[in-house]
Write a protein that holds these residues in place. Structure first.
Motif, PDB file in Angstrom:
ATOM      1  N   LYS A   1      -4.600   0.620  -3.657  1.00 34.10           N
ATOM      2  CA  LYS A   1      -5.271   1.912  -3.485  1.00 34.10           C
ATOM      3  C   LYS A   1      -5.790   2.142  -2.077  1.00 34.10           C
ATOM      4  O   LYS A   1      -6.001   3.273  -1.682  1.00 34.10           O
ATOM      5  N   LYS A   2      -6.021   1.075  -1.319  1.00 35.16           N
ATOM      6  CA  LYS A   2      -6.530   1.259   0.046  1.00 35.16           C
ATOM      7  C   LYS A   2      -5.772   0.377   1.025  1.00 35.16           C
ATOM      8  O   LYS A   2      -5.255  -0.680   0.661  1.00 35.16           O
TER       9      LYS A   2
ATOM     10  N   TYR B   1       0.827  -1.216   0.000  1.00 33.03           N
ATOM     11  CA  TYR B   1       0.000   0.000   0.000  1.00 33.03           C
ATOM     12  C   TYR B   1       0.856   1.259   0.000  1.00 33.03           C
ATOM     13  O   TYR B   1       0.642   2.170  -0.803  1.00 33.03           O
TER      14      TYR B   1
END
Length: 196
Positions: free
Chosen positions: A30-31, A24
């Protein structure tokens, strides 16, 4: 599942969580891995009351301490990523996209003109050529190459006169564009025929 098996799963989940957070913060996801983090936290809370023997308690405490250290670092990184700090300390935390490294900055500057000017007639553009000379010397000093003491402005001026005449003859152009550029850490003077 026995307590020992759950502690093994907890240990594996913390290891996976570290990998997921690295992905990440590296820009590959993305999250953040909130589901896996929730599972780790719920397992930690499940065994907080102390229904374990001494060996299991020692293993549990070691695992929880390791998780606490990682979690503290992840929270700092999350805060920096969300707030967008651009401090030298952020580079230590290795957050992708937050701070340009020296190498990335140098790569962006490669091939870019630090100074550029157009010369049609060296006699009329003597002031501009003085600026070009000064910028070239300054760029060389900043890049660590040192200032060329062997080349005075007069020898630089005569070189530019010859080069301008040569390019105007060879290419049939009206003027020549001179630029000071940095390429792979070295300062270069570039000349390009200018037709219009």
């Amino acid at each position: 599942m026995t307590i020992d098996e759950e502690l093994t799963v907890l240990d594996d989940n913390i290891r996976r969580l570290k990998i997921e957070y690295d992905i990440y913060f590296g820009g590959g996801s993305k999250k953040p891995p909130t589901d896996l983090e929730w599972r780790v936290q719920s397992t930690i809370k499940k065994y907080q009351d102390g229904r374990m023997n001494n060996a299991q308690r020692f293993r549990y405490n070691t695992t929880v301490n390791r998780y606490a250290i990682f979690n503290s670092l992840w929270q700092k990184k999350l805060r920096i990523k969300e707030e967008g700090y651009r401090r030298p300390q952020d580079a230590i935390l290795a957050i992708q996209g937050v701070r340009e490294t020296h190498l990335e900055k140098e790569q962006k500057e490669n091939g870019k003109a630090l100074f550029a000017m157009t010369c049609a007639d060296p006699d009329e553009d003597r002031d501009k050529l003085q600026q070009l000379y000064n910028q070239l010397q300054e760029a060389m000093r900043k890049s660590g190459g040192g200032v060329s003491t062997s080349q005075s402005f007069d020898s630089f001026y005569s070189f530019i006169r010859k080069k301008t005449d040569q390019l105007r003859t060879d290419y049939g152009c009206q003027a020549v564009e001179y630029s000071v550029q940095r390429e792979q850490g070295k300062v270069r003077l570039k000349a390009k025929p200018k037709t219009k």
